[in-house]
Design a protein around this motif. Sequence first.
Motif, PDB file in Angstrom:
ATOM      1  N   THR A  82      -2.228   6.738  13.281  1.00 24.56           N
ATOM      2  CA  THR A  82      -0.860   6.506  13.557  1.00 24.56           C
ATOM      3  C   THR A  82       0.051   5.995  12.265  1.00 24.56           C
ATOM      4  N   ALA A  83       1.264   6.046  12.675  1.00 31.41           N
ATOM      5  CA  ALA A  83       2.188   5.185  11.593  1.00 31.41           C
ATOM      6  C   ALA A  83       1.925   3.825  11.268  1.00 31.41           C
ATOM      7  N   ARG A  84       1.621   3.001  12.489  1.00 26.10           N
ATOM      8  CA  ARG A  84       1.303   1.745  12.085  1.00 26.10           C
ATOM      9  C   ARG A  84      -0.112   1.778  11.476  1.00 26.10           C
ATOM     10  N   GLN A  85      -1.009   2.233  11.529  1.00 23.92           N
ATOM     11  CA  GLN A  85      -2.307   2.398  10.842  1.00 23.92           C
ATOM     12  C   GLN A  85      -1.984   2.766   9.414  1.00 23.92           C
ATOM     13  N   GLU A  86      -1.275   3.814   9.313  1.00 22.04           N
ATOM     14  CA  GLU A  86      -1.140   3.926   7.784  1.00 22.04           C
ATOM     15  C   GLU A  86      -0.301   2.963   6.933  1.00 22.04           C
ATOM     16  N   ARG A  87       0.545   2.242   7.612  1.00 23.75           N
ATOM     17  CA  ARG A  87       1.375   1.195   6.945  1.00 23.75           C
ATOM     18  C   ARG A  87      -0.043   0.132   6.891  1.00 23.75           C
ATOM     19  N   GLU A  88      -1.019  -0.239   7.648  1.00 27.07           N
ATOM     20  CA  GLU A  88      -1.949  -1.175   7.539  1.00 27.07           C
ATOM     21  C   GLU A  88      -2.926  -0.656   6.498  1.00 27.07           C
ATOM     22  N   LEU A  89      -3.021   0.436   6.356  1.00 28.24           N
ATOM     23  CA  LEU A  89      -3.777   1.146   5.323  1.00 28.24           C
ATOM     24  C   LEU A  89      -3.551   0.853   3.860  1.00 28.24           C
ATOM     25  N   GLY A  90      -1.949   0.975   3.919  1.00 30.18           N
ATOM     26  CA  GLY A  90      -1.441   0.630   2.513  1.00 30.18           C
ATOM     27  C   GLY A  90      -1.535  -0.685   2.317  1.00 30.18           C
ATOM     28  N   GLU A  91      -1.274  -1.647   3.139  1.00 36.17           N
ATOM     29  CA  GLU A  91      -1.433  -3.063   2.851  1.00 36.17           C
ATOM     30  C   GLU A  91      -3.076  -3.397   2.552  1.00 36.17           C
ATOM     31  N   GLN A  92      -4.033  -2.770   3.138  1.00 34.79           N
ATOM     32  CA  GLN A  92      -5.403  -2.697   2.752  1.00 34.79           C
ATOM     33  C   GLN A  92      -5.805  -2.511   1.312  1.00 34.79           C
ATOM     34  N   ALA A  93      -5.174  -1.301   0.829  1.00 33.82           N
ATOM     35  CA  ALA A  93      -5.456  -0.757  -0.519  1.00 33.82           C
ATOM     36  C   ALA A  93      -4.675  -1.747  -1.549  1.00 33.82           C
ATOM     37  N   GLU A  94      -3.495  -2.228  -1.214  1.00 36.82           N
ATOM     38  CA  GLU A  94      -2.854  -3.186  -2.124  1.00 36.82           C
ATOM     39  C   GLU A  94      -3.641  -4.551  -1.976  1.00 36.82           C
ATOM     40  N   ARG A  95      -4.275  -4.961  -1.091  1.00 37.54           N
ATOM     41  CA  ARG A  95      -5.235  -5.984  -0.994  1.00 37.54           C
ATOM     42  C   ARG A  95      -6.398  -5.900  -1.823  1.00 37.54           C
ATOM     43  N   VAL A  96      -7.039  -4.774  -2.001  1.00 38.65           N
ATOM     44  CA  VAL A  96      -8.070  -4.478  -2.597  1.00 38.65           C
ATOM     45  C   VAL A  96      -7.581  -4.769  -4.236  1.00 38.65           C
ATOM     46  N   GLY A  97      -6.614  -4.030  -4.652  1.00 37.08           N
ATOM     47  CA  GLY A  97      -5.929  -4.434  -5.805  1.00 37.08           C
ATOM     48  C   GLY A  97      -6.076  -5.936  -6.266  1.00 37.08           C
ATOM     49  N   GLU A  98      -5.528  -6.511  -5.383  1.00 33.39           N
ATOM     50  CA  GLU A  98      -5.289  -7.998  -5.475  1.00 33.39           C
ATOM     51  C   GLU A  98      -6.541  -8.771  -5.821  1.00 33.39           C
ATOM     52  N   VAL A  99      -7.639  -8.403  -4.890  1.00 34.08           N
ATOM     53  CA  VAL A  99      -8.908  -8.890  -5.223  1.00 34.08           C
ATOM     54  C   VAL A  99      -9.479  -8.692  -6.273  1.00 34.08           C
ATOM     55  N   LEU A 100      -9.343  -7.671  -6.729  1.00 40.06           N
ATOM     56  CA  LEU A 100      -9.780  -7.023  -8.118  1.00 40.06           C
ATOM     57  C   LEU A 100      -8.914  -7.453  -9.523  1.00 40.06           C
ATOM     58  N   GLU A 101      -7.798  -8.004  -8.966  1.00 43.10           N
ATOM     59  CA  GLU A 101      -6.975  -8.299 -10.070  1.00 43.10           C
ATOM     60  C   GLU A 101      -6.374  -7.298 -10.799  1.00 43.10           C
ATOM     61  N   ALA A 102      -5.876  -6.216  -9.982  1.00 37.67           N
ATOM     62  CA  ALA A 102      -5.240  -5.060 -10.596  1.00 37.67           C
ATOM     63  C   ALA A 102      -4.243  -4.514  -9.635  1.00 37.67           C
ATOM     64  N   THR A 103      -3.504  -3.556 -10.094  1.00 37.25           N
ATOM     65  CA  THR A 103      -2.276  -2.826  -9.229  1.00 37.25           C
ATOM     66  C   THR A 103      -2.807  -1.661  -8.604  1.00 37.25           C
ATOM     67  N   ALA A 104      -2.972  -1.452  -7.555  1.00 33.80           N
ATOM     68  CA  ALA A 104      -3.550  -0.405  -6.648  1.00 33.80           C
ATOM     69  C   ALA A 104      -2.402   0.701  -6.279  1.00 33.80           C
ATOM     70  N   GLU A 105      -3.188   1.795  -6.476  1.00 32.05           N
ATOM     71  CA  GLU A 105      -2.139   3.038  -5.952  1.00 32.05           C
ATOM     72  C   GLU A 105      -3.051   3.623  -4.991  1.00 32.05           C
ATOM     73  N   LEU A 106      -2.599   4.001  -3.690  1.00 32.26           N
ATOM     74  CA  LEU A 106      -3.220   4.639  -2.606  1.00 32.26           C
ATOM     75  C   LEU A 106      -3.085   6.150  -2.768  1.00 32.26           C
ATOM     76  N   VAL A 107      -4.125   6.845  -2.533  1.00 29.69           N
ATOM     77  CA  VAL A 107      -4.140   8.081  -2.453  1.00 29.69           C
ATOM     78  C   VAL A 107      -5.093   8.601  -1.327  1.00 29.69           C
ATOM     79  N   VAL A 108      -4.360   9.370  -0.248  1.00 27.69           N
ATOM     80  CA  VAL A 108      -5.092   9.816   0.810  1.00 27.69           C
ATOM     81  C   VAL A 108      -5.473  11.288   0.782  1.00 27.69           C
ATOM     82  N   GLY A 109      -6.896  11.638   0.712  1.00 18.79           N
ATOM     83  CA  GLY A 109      -7.638  12.550   0.371  1.00 18.79           C
ATOM     84  C   GLY A 109      -8.879  12.524   0.217  1.00 18.79           C
ATOM     85  N   GLU A 110      -9.595  13.653   0.208  1.00 16.32           N
ATOM     86  CA  GLU A 110     -10.993  13.880   0.231  1.00 16.32           C
ATOM     87  C   GLU A 110     -11.534  12.808  -1.082  1.00 16.32           C
ATOM     88  N   VAL A 111     -12.684  12.078  -0.686  1.00 17.92           N
ATOM     89  CA  VAL A 111     -13.449  11.497  -1.610  1.00 17.92           C
ATOM     90  C   VAL A 111     -14.479  12.482  -2.122  1.00 17.92           C
TER      91      VAL A 111
END
Length: 390
Positions: A355-384
């Motif tokens: 949902t739109a809300r979940q997409e926003r939360e996903l963006g926040e989570q990706a940003e948080r991963v970057g913060e934990v790793l002391e990096a700037t995160a870029e989110l890409v939604v697609g096949e791993v």
Amino acid sequence: MTTTVGITWEAASARRAERQFLAGPAGTGTPVDEVVGAMLGAHAQVISAAEVSVGMRADGVTRADVRAALWDDRSLIKTYGPRGTVHLLPARELPLFSAALTAVPTGPGGFPPDVRLTEEQAGQVVTAIGEALDGRCLTLDELSEEVVARTGPWAGDRVMPAFQDLWPRWRQVVHRAGWAGSLCFGPNRGRKATYTRPAYGVPGAEAGDEGGDALSAFVHRYLHAYGPATPQHFARWLAAPPGWATALFGRLAAAGRIEEVRFEGTPAWVAAGDTDFPDGPARGVRLLPYFDAYVVAGQPRERLFPGKAYQRALGGGQAGNYPVLLVDGVVAGVWHQRRRGRRTTVTVEPLVRLTARQERELGEQAERVGEVLEATAELVVGEVTVGPHA
């Protein structure tokens, strides 16, 4: 909160999320070791994964905070935990883990008879490791020399197949030395890992006998974090014999330490009196790394990995091979992060429509991963496109 003995998957997963700081992160200032203790250890074979496990559960925590807890204030310890795998554990809880893990029966292992250690030899090796590491840090090669000198040439025979190589025989029980409190990881020496004895530089971490109550306390902690659960779930989490776990649960039930409930219509167990569960299901989007405690210990697997997730995010039924996307408490995708300098690309492959809300939360989570790793995160939604453990 309601009290009931008929427990649904939604209620169980919501309580697990609450108790492991996944419903909401621990507040700023919460000690790192408290977060790790709630998980019953953070899998640390890949240390960056452990850092993300902890950081995603605590506001403001970065990998630097986890490293400071491990090497500076020594509130965490890196050693061998459940399943004989490398974990971060709270140093103050090492005596409990040591007493409980050494009480788990060990089989002959998967090696041929001419490769195995006898129980007598295994005991000699564990003792030798503790003596060699008392008050000092040694690299693996240095420790190997000390162990062979204290036991005999048989300990150094390179007969143990591992990673397309042959390791010396004594390394079959290095995890048991960790369980016994004879060994833990020390600070790296250049690019080489070192080992030391836990009491050296780790206040309060001298492993001791918690008495006959250690297993009871350990089961109680496990059920608090991951219950309701069956003896088979507990055995799988520990890599312990199922029959032993069944007998243990039977003794604890007879003593009134645990109680039976109906979990999705089947018998399971919680700590005695611990039958309060949230009224609603878990909500929210979370990114969890390789071998995160929530997915490794969470059972039943078919509920935690529903539909496509069972095939996509499990490796031969084993949880943890892929970092996972959680949506409302269940696995709903996989992800991967690739770091380049101060930037990291977080690629997420959802298996459900967000949902739109979940997409926003996903963006926040990706940003948080970057913060934990002391990096700037870029989110890409697609096949791993990378495989497990990449």
